[in-house]
Design a protein around this motif. Structure first.
Motif, mmCIF file in Angstrom:
data_model
loop_
_atom_site.group_PDB
_atom_site.id
_atom_site.type_symbol
_atom_site.label_atom_id
_atom_site.label_comp_id
_atom_site.label_asym_id
_atom_site.label_seq_id
_atom_site.Cartn_x
_atom_site.Cartn_y
_atom_site.Cartn_z
ATOM 1 N N GLY A 116 0.849 -1.234 0.009
ATOM 2 C CA GLY A 116 0.042 -0.017 -0.028
ATOM 3 C C GLY A 116 0.950 1.243 0.131
ATOM 4 O O GLY A 116 0.418 2.472 -0.407
ATOM 5 N N ASN A 117 1.941 1.096 0.375
ATOM 6 C CA ASN A 117 3.024 2.408 0.621
ATOM 7 C C ASN A 117 3.158 2.998 -0.800
ATOM 8 O O ASN A 117 3.551 4.044 -1.209
ATOM 9 N N ARG A 118 3.447 1.813 -1.652
ATOM 10 C CA ARG A 118 3.786 2.258 -3.083
ATOM 11 C C ARG A 118 2.562 3.003 -3.740
ATOM 12 O O ARG A 118 2.671 3.754 -4.693
ATOM 13 N N ILE A 119 1.239 2.159 -3.622
ATOM 14 C CA ILE A 119 0.150 2.972 -4.075
ATOM 15 C C ILE A 119 -0.108 4.229 -3.517
ATOM 16 O O ILE A 119 -0.616 5.220 -4.264
ATOM 17 N N SER A 120 0.153 4.328 -2.446
ATOM 18 C CA SER A 120 -0.083 5.888 -1.736
ATOM 19 C C SER A 120 0.983 6.958 -2.425
ATOM 20 O O SER A 120 0.438 7.954 -2.289
ATOM 21 N N VAL A 121 1.751 6.493 -3.050
ATOM 22 C CA VAL A 121 2.649 7.580 -3.866
ATOM 23 C C VAL A 121 1.655 8.187 -4.846
ATOM 24 O O VAL A 121 1.966 9.373 -4.983
ATOM 25 N N LEU A 122 0.838 7.412 -5.612
ATOM 26 C CA LEU A 122 -0.011 7.988 -6.245
ATOM 27 C C LEU A 122 -0.876 8.986 -6.030
ATOM 28 O O LEU A 122 -1.455 9.940 -6.524
ATOM 29 N N VAL A 123 -1.369 8.444 -4.890
ATOM 30 C CA VAL A 123 -2.178 9.545 -4.131
ATOM 31 C C VAL A 123 -1.515 10.653 -3.732
ATOM 32 O O VAL A 123 -2.064 12.032 -3.982
ATOM 33 N N GLU A 124 -0.421 10.732 -3.241
ATOM 34 C CA GLU A 124 0.313 11.953 -2.959
ATOM 35 C C GLU A 124 0.875 12.985 -4.496
ATOM 36 O O GLU A 124 0.705 14.180 -4.165
ATOM 37 N N ILE A 125 1.230 12.058 -5.246
ATOM 38 C CA ILE A 125 1.315 12.875 -6.800
ATOM 39 C C ILE A 125 -0.169 13.693 -6.969
ATOM 40 O O ILE A 125 -0.006 14.381 -7.543
ATOM 41 N N GLY A 126 -1.215 12.807 -6.994
ATOM 42 C CA GLY A 126 -2.515 13.370 -7.266
ATOM 43 C C GLY A 126 -2.751 14.704 -6.511
ATOM 44 O O GLY A 126 -3.541 15.581 -6.997
ATOM 45 N N LEU A 127 -2.482 14.580 -5.340
ATOM 46 C CA LEU A 127 -2.823 15.757 -4.361
ATOM 47 C C LEU A 127 -1.861 16.861 -4.914
ATOM 48 O O LEU A 127 -2.444 18.189 -4.598
ATOM 49 N N ALA A 128 -0.539 16.657 -5.165
ATOM 50 C CA ALA A 128 0.176 17.673 -5.802
ATOM 51 C C ALA A 128 -0.329 18.119 -6.924
ATOM 52 O O ALA A 128 -0.120 19.517 -7.069
ATOM 53 N N TRP A 129 -0.801 17.420 -7.782
ATOM 54 C CA TRP A 129 -1.335 17.872 -9.012
ATOM 55 C C TRP A 129 -2.570 18.853 -8.867
ATOM 56 O O TRP A 129 -2.542 19.952 -9.519
ATOM 57 N N LEU A 130 -3.488 18.532 -8.008
ATOM 58 C CA LEU A 130 -4.624 19.374 -7.497
ATOM 59 C C LEU A 130 -4.034 20.446 -6.838
ATOM 60 O O LEU A 130 -4.672 21.557 -7.084
ATOM 61 N N GLY A 131 -3.175 20.404 -6.129
ATOM 62 C CA GLY A 131 -2.515 21.559 -5.309
ATOM 63 C C GLY A 131 -2.105 22.728 -6.502
ATOM 64 O O GLY A 131 -2.265 23.856 -6.247
ATOM 65 N N ILE A 132 -1.428 22.300 -7.497
ATOM 66 C CA ILE A 132 -0.970 23.222 -8.383
ATOM 67 C C ILE A 132 -2.037 24.015 -9.177
ATOM 68 O O ILE A 132 -2.113 25.276 -9.307
ATOM 69 N N GLN A 133 -3.228 22.962 -9.604
ATOM 70 C CA GLN A 133 -4.454 23.833 -10.082
ATOM 71 C C GLN A 133 -4.939 24.932 -9.310
ATOM 72 O O GLN A 133 -5.332 25.835 -9.717
ATOM 73 N N TRP A 134 -5.039 24.213 -7.906
ATOM 74 C CA TRP A 134 -5.618 25.001 -7.150
ATOM 75 C C TRP A 134 -5.191 26.407 -6.620
ATOM 76 O O TRP A 134 -5.461 27.516 -6.774
ATOM 77 N N PHE A 135 -3.918 26.371 -6.713
ATOM 78 C CA PHE A 135 -2.581 27.360 -6.549
ATOM 79 C C PHE A 135 -2.943 28.547 -7.576
ATOM 80 O O PHE A 135 -2.939 29.620 -7.469
ATOM 81 N N VAL A 136 -2.725 28.005 -8.996
ATOM 82 C CA VAL A 136 -2.696 28.811 -10.078
ATOM 83 C C VAL A 136 -4.117 29.519 -10.338
ATOM 84 O O VAL A 136 -4.164 30.705 -10.542
ATOM 85 N N ALA A 137 -5.174 28.594 -10.125
ATOM 86 C CA ALA A 137 -6.281 29.492 -10.080
ATOM 87 C C ALA A 137 -6.689 30.495 -9.123
ATOM 88 O O ALA A 137 -7.694 31.343 -9.253
ATOM 89 N N ASN A 138 -6.084 30.428 -7.967
ATOM 90 C CA ASN A 138 -6.302 31.741 -7.007
ATOM 91 C C ASN A 138 -5.366 32.566 -6.994
ATOM 92 O O ASN A 138 -5.529 33.394 -5.906
ATOM 93 N N LEU A 139 -4.672 32.774 -7.754
ATOM 94 C CA LEU A 139 -3.614 33.809 -7.837
ATOM 95 C C LEU A 139 -4.427 35.096 -8.386
ATOM 96 O O LEU A 139 -5.492 35.043 -9.349
ATOM 97 N N ALA A 140 -4.275 36.362 -7.924
ATOM 98 C CA ALA A 140 -4.910 37.612 -7.988
ATOM 99 C C ALA A 140 -4.033 38.737 -8.016
ATOM 100 O O ALA A 140 -2.711 38.694 -7.513
ATOM 101 N N SER A 141 -4.649 39.844 -8.484
ATOM 102 C CA SER A 141 -3.826 41.067 -8.717
ATOM 103 C C SER A 141 -4.794 42.134 -7.857
ATOM 104 O O SER A 141 -5.781 42.395 -8.368
ATOM 105 N N ASN A 142 -4.345 42.473 -6.749
ATOM 106 C CA ASN A 142 -5.119 43.432 -6.042
ATOM 107 C C ASN A 142 -6.491 42.783 -5.681
ATOM 108 O O ASN A 142 -7.690 43.328 -5.717
ATOM 109 N N ASP A 143 -6.553 41.589 -5.255
ATOM 110 C CA ASP A 143 -7.352 40.602 -4.938
ATOM 111 C C ASP A 143 -8.668 40.406 -5.932
ATOM 112 O O ASP A 143 -9.799 39.975 -5.688
ATOM 113 N N GLU A 144 -8.068 40.774 -7.279
ATOM 114 C CA GLU A 144 -8.961 40.522 -8.465
ATOM 115 C C GLU A 144 -8.407 39.482 -9.071
ATOM 116 O O GLU A 144 -7.208 39.286 -9.528
ATOM 117 N N PRO A 145 -9.360 38.115 -9.383
ATOM 118 C CA PRO A 145 -8.613 36.860 -9.928
ATOM 119 C C PRO A 145 -7.943 37.195 -11.384
ATOM 120 O O PRO A 145 -8.824 37.863 -12.104
#
Length: 288
Positions: free
Chosen positions: A160-189
């Motif tokens: 299961g520890n090897r399978i969990s690596v896929l979960v962690e990679i998926g979490l990082a991938w979602l994190g990049i999407q979330w970070f980029v989508a929430n960048l703003a200039s003067n609080d305007e997306p």
């Protein structure tokens, strides 16, 4: 009047208000020039900064620097990113993240605080007041879901520890999407989005793991992965280019490793490395 607030107009958009102290920092950094339109309370209309007596006085201007400065901006808005922060600020943010990661549960809230701080000290050509507007409530379901899933995989499923690596990679991938989508200039997306696929990101993760076996190959793989991520950030008329080479990344990575091993130099080494990373990230007009 040090308590006044300022507005400025850049590329047809209004930005502000900025406290007088922050506004003066923009001037010193060259982000507000003589032709930038500005306004503050008491002014009848917008004026060019250079036409306001005392605003761009020689005493308030930085000395001439030979060559091209990191983060320098051309007339078309192109240029490299820059980042700067105080050592004590970094130590504070680092310790909060370290404690949050150990305790696991408070990590989403600590991460939000870290990302907001990071955005506030990052300067983007053509953008004033870069900010991060994400909220912890957005990531709580899939963060804690991933934590529970990783625990179950590691303790109750063979390999299961090897399978969990896929979960962690998926979490990082979602994190990049979330970070980029929430960048703003003067609080305007900014309206950005990360279009890289999960399978593409997974492929880079696997390649990164294999490159460690080559001792030094990870540096070239990592720089190529960053370029791939930059190419898949969409929603801007400018193209994001990462220009660092594997060799440049390698020797700097070794310096960071040695500095972190000695513990005390960590803040200075990390600031040096992050400033270099920012200077290698360049915004250019599409097709240039």
């Amino acid at each position: 009047m040090p308590d006044r607030s300022w507005y400025c107009a850049y590329q047809g958009q209004q930005h502000g208000p900025y406290p007088d102290v922050q506004f003066r920092r923009f001037i010193a950094a060259g982000r507000i020039g003589a032709d930038t339109l500005v306004w503050t309370d008491g002014m009848g209309s917008w004026q060019k900064a250079g036409d306001i007596p005392g605003l761009l006085s020689p005493a308030g201007r930085p000395p001439a620097v030979p060559g091209r400065m990191p983060g320098a901006q051309r007339a078309d808005g192109s240029g490299s990113l820059s980042i700067d922060f105080g050592i004590l600020d970094f130590v504070r943010q680092f310790l909060m993240f370290f404690v949050g990661a150990i305790l696991v549960i408070p990590l989403p809230w600590v991460l939000i605080r870290n990302l907001r701080w990071l955005a506030s000290v990052t300067h983007v050509p053509g953008r004033l007041g870069l900010s991060f507007t994400g909220h912890a409530a957005t990531i709580l379901p899939w963060y804690f879901g991933a934590v529970v899933l990783v625990i179950l995989l590691n303790y109750f499923i063979p390999l299961g520890n090897r399978i969990s690596v896929l979960v962690e990679i998926g979490l990082a991938w979602l994190g990049i999407q979330w970070f980029v989508a929430n960048l703003a200039s003067n609080d305007e997306p900014l309206g950005l989005r990360f279009s890289g696929s999960f399978w593409g990101y997974l492929g880079w993760g696997i390649l990164s793991g294999l490159s460690v076996l080559t001792i030094i190959g990870w540096a070239w793989v990592h720089t190529a992965q960053i370029r791939w991520i930059c190419r898949h950030i969409e929603g801007t008329h400018r193209e994001i280019v990462y220009k660092a080479t594997g060799l440049e990344y390698l020797w700097r990575g070794i310096v960071v490793f040695i500095g972190c091993a000695l513990i005390i130099p960590i803040p200075w080494v990390m600031r040096w490395f992050m400033q270099w990373q920012a200077s290698q990230t360049v915004l250019v007009e599409q097709g240039a």
